[in-house]
Enzyme design. Sequence first.
Site, mmCIF file in Angstrom:
data_model
loop_
_atom_site.group_PDB
_atom_site.id
_atom_site.type_symbol
_atom_site.label_atom_id
_atom_site.label_comp_id
_atom_site.label_asym_id
_atom_site.label_seq_id
_atom_site.Cartn_x
_atom_site.Cartn_y
_atom_site.Cartn_z
ATOM 1 N N LYS A 68 17.557 -5.744 -0.510
ATOM 2 C CA LYS A 68 16.928 -5.614 1.242
ATOM 3 C C LYS A 68 18.589 -6.001 2.129
ATOM 4 C CE LYS A 68 12.721 -5.622 3.269
ATOM 5 N NZ LYS A 68 11.675 -5.980 3.222
ATOM 6 N N THR A 109 0.485 -1.485 0.109
ATOM 7 C CA THR A 109 0.365 0.278 -0.240
ATOM 8 C C THR A 109 1.195 1.343 0.075
ATOM 9 O OG1 THR A 109 -0.207 0.201 2.544
ATOM 10 C CG2 THR A 109 -1.990 -0.963 1.102
ATOM 11 N N THR A 155 8.011 -4.244 -0.398
ATOM 12 C CA THR A 155 10.248 -4.679 -0.212
ATOM 13 C C THR A 155 10.491 -6.202 -0.612
ATOM 14 O OG1 THR A 155 9.629 -4.173 2.091
ATOM 15 C CG2 THR A 155 9.557 -1.755 0.300
ATOM 16 N N ASP A 156 10.010 -6.614 -0.194
ATOM 17 C CA ASP A 156 10.840 -7.749 -0.063
ATOM 18 C C ASP A 156 11.358 -8.272 -1.074
ATOM 19 O OD1 ASP A 156 10.040 -8.154 2.673
ATOM 20 O OD2 ASP A 156 8.786 -10.282 2.828
#
Lengths: 437, 626
Positions: free
Chosen positions: A254, A101, A177-178
Amino acid sequence: MVYKGLSAEFLDSSGLSIGDLIKVEKNGTSYFGILLDRAEDPDEKHIVIKLNSGYNIGIDVNNATAELVESGDKPKIELAPLNIEKDAEKPDISIVSTGGTVASVIDYKTGAVHPAFTAEDLIRANPELLEHANINGKAIFNILSEDMKPEYWVKTARSVADEINNGADGVVIAHGTDTMHYTSAALSFMLKTPVPVVVTGAQRSSDRPSSDAYMNLISSVVAAKSDIAEVSLCMHAEEDDSFCYLHRGTKVRKMHTTRRDTFRSINSLPLAKIQKSKLKLVDKAMVYNKRSTESLIIEDEIEEKVAFIKSYPGIQAELIDYHIDKGYKGMVLEGTGLGHCPEELIPSLERAADESIPVIMTSQCLYGLVNMNVYSTGRRILSAGVISGLDMLPETAFVKLAWALGQTDNIKEVEKIIHTNVAGELGEKSSEKFFLN
Amino acid sequence: MNYEELGLKMGLEIHQQLNTEKKLFCPCKCELIAEKPDYKLLRYLRPTQSELGKIDRAAFEESRRKLEFIYESYDHETCLVESDDEPPHPLNREALEIALTIASLLNMNVVDEFHTMRKQVIDGSNTGGFQRTGLIATDGHIETEHGKVVIENLCLEEDAARRIGEKKGKIIFRLDRLGIPLLEVTTDPSMKHPEQVRDVAYQLGQVLRSTKVKRGLGTIRQDLNISISEGARVEIKGVQDLDTMPKMVENEVKRQIGLIEIRNELLKRNASVDENIHDVSKLFDETESKIISKAVSKGGKVLAIKLIGFKGLIKKEIQPGRRFGTELAGYAKKMGVSGLFHTDELPAYGITMEEVTSIEDHLELSNQDAFILVADEEEKATNAIKEVQRRAKTAMIEVPEETRKVLEDANSEYLRPLPTASRMYVETDIPTTVIKRNDLEEIRANLPELPDEKKDRIIKEYGLSQDIANQLVRLERADDFEYIMSKTNLDPTTVGSALAYTLKELRRDGKDISKLDNEVLVETFSLVDSGKIAKDAVNEILNGICDDMGSPEEIAIKLNLVMLSESDVESIIDGLIEENIDMIKERKMGAMGPLMGKSMAKLQGKADGKLVNKFLKDKIQNIISG
């Protein structure tokens, strides 16, 4: 409705549905509130109501009675249309949303958080976007980052291409983001772009006032207006809300489960720094593709049957054999140190080469160059036909192999592609500045 | 004032920090830190939109101030949870248990399942932009002389970050306090007399202090809700002193009455607020007012508005020493300006009569109209003057609902509008907690004694003085006292006064009395019990323990405090008698006094006076009769 078991029966027999104002009596106490749905959990006996005070509580339906006070509608959020006029002076930026989101609307009556997807939703939550550009928003799918698949990379690449063909001066992709760095790498290989393509997301969900979504989004729009016509990734640079870094899509990873500044350039410096809506190159010597120098080319053939294997003490050769037997077309090995794996694996690696299955060696150190010439095991792995991933991130090498196998099944051709710098993924030279920044 | 006629209603809200080992949602200690911070984080907060694009009133006002926040944090004492860079850990069970104990003591109904909520707060005091809070219990009560008072809600929540100061428009918070478990106890708004509020506050304090809560300044915060029939609900934050409560109530009631009178007068005058904002900077080109010339020289503006029919009312006193103008200024100050000027106080502050007349001419004021001036950077001044317009418009309608901050003189000043109810949604990062009825039964079967009950009991049971018992309870040493008494046979007053007074003195001398745990205290008192040391030596032993001199017995030896054996005492006394045999023969029993003094001096407190007395008496008698 996710109610099940006892609580579902209880609601059913009391004739109550979500959104109703109800009165529950239990051991001499009465509670008034709106019946809410439960979050997904294994519970079967508590119903959730939102009291007038705004607090939610769960009530065990055993020995409870409930009655309808006023039936409620399923809450729906209706926001008035904005009627934004296009400003001819400003560039047109498209925001393509894949899930996660970027903007949210909270329905405080029920406490539900609704992700906002349309351009209007985005602008309503972040009206400052309009100061920078005409915003065109599009939700292409709504999936969690961990559920991303190579086929979605292809869909995303095509949507981005559509936006560019329709005249977008830059494209921002909102992404969970993963696996954001896998997608940014995939788009880097699949697209030659005349305009910036910027992937962004948020580590703190946008329903909270402290969300990093807003700064990441604004900075991404600034980057999408810039001269850097590459696929890049834009996120917080520090734990502070001070500035964002624009990372090259193939050189970023990440690195922290929760921090805002989780994305780091590895074996490279970030491309640019975006502070207070101003973009500045981090290193003036950095070479990048300038706006409008390339014409749009999309090469989106992907081989999905590629394995990603990590070497570890005690790893068995059968793991390699399994993938060969199962018909995998290529493997990326995340080796130890300079690019090693136990000697016992070598016969299986030879077998892979014999069967024309490319195996790319990367390093679980992440930082530094793979070099299999230093130790004897490395040399043996090399002569078994394993291809060095050089200074590529393991994830980037994985995506690149899938992309290379989409173009050819000739192992020599694959090796050639792997060792050709396509989208800034290979750096010939290591700098002091590239470590832990 | 006749409160009953005015329809005075009051409610109380108490926030009490718990003394748990860890914070509510992370493993950090619940201690404030005085050391310089290791990091400073810069953050912004934005209100999130609610349905219909409606943003919470209080949240919206904060965001208009465009504040940046600095959070001070530490390598060891704080973690990523406080800095909003890591999701919360599961709910602290110790805090939950304390909350359940208090819920039981207040006769409340405990919820079956506890849900953690996010309550939006964007004044920077919470790094996430919301406070985590959950409802534990409802519908309790306590009895007072003025009748039963309902305890509406008990919530378990996290304390906010500690405000340190402000620097260049950035508000600085320290993360040490953020996340300390806090209980919020709310009464219903039915209290009608200030004395009743004081009584309830006292009783609630008693209940809270019977459990593991923090003590000292800032660990308990009390807010008072006040309204009168014609007025509005006003929440006064930060009430510290129970005794000023009646005065505070009186001042707030006065304020609401004053505002109602102003409203009525404004209606009679058919007053209105002109929407225009006038830039009157040029009228102050040669002003002698330091505030104005300073603002203008920095590129700022002097803005004026017209309040039609307000003249004379702005100076009306509505609280002792505070005027309606002070109220208006309170709203302006929230937008970052230092204050305002109004018709009723001018000419003054370097603003001349000529300047006043020129403004009146420029704004075309009649003699019933008033003006307000604000001088500052244009954006700040505009925001401030808009707030004044808004407040002035409200003045013609009603007493506004607002949150106010208590001032030292029992007055209060404007803080922000009352938050609207609709700003809570569920904290999705924390699973719900079922409160098992068995656990609750167990808590209910083992409720702590209230402090007053405990005090009365130990006086009766141990024959302690009122003062010692009082100190033991207040210092939370009563349980230690009872433990030590169960382990030794000493007289209660010796043990009680050591715990009540000696420890306090040691702490005052800067000693670390946390080293004096129950085991070491029992060891010390056992030395007295077994006759190894004198009662008087207890202080020195305890002092020695604080100074890490060893075990109580080792200290007694080192400091030469060990009592002499009876035979040692006897032989010392024999020696003294020999030396003074002439005096004894001369004075007979009259020699007792001087010899007693000499003996005690020589024995240096290492013998029991009674024993010395007995030996002396026997031996002198032997000599006389012999």
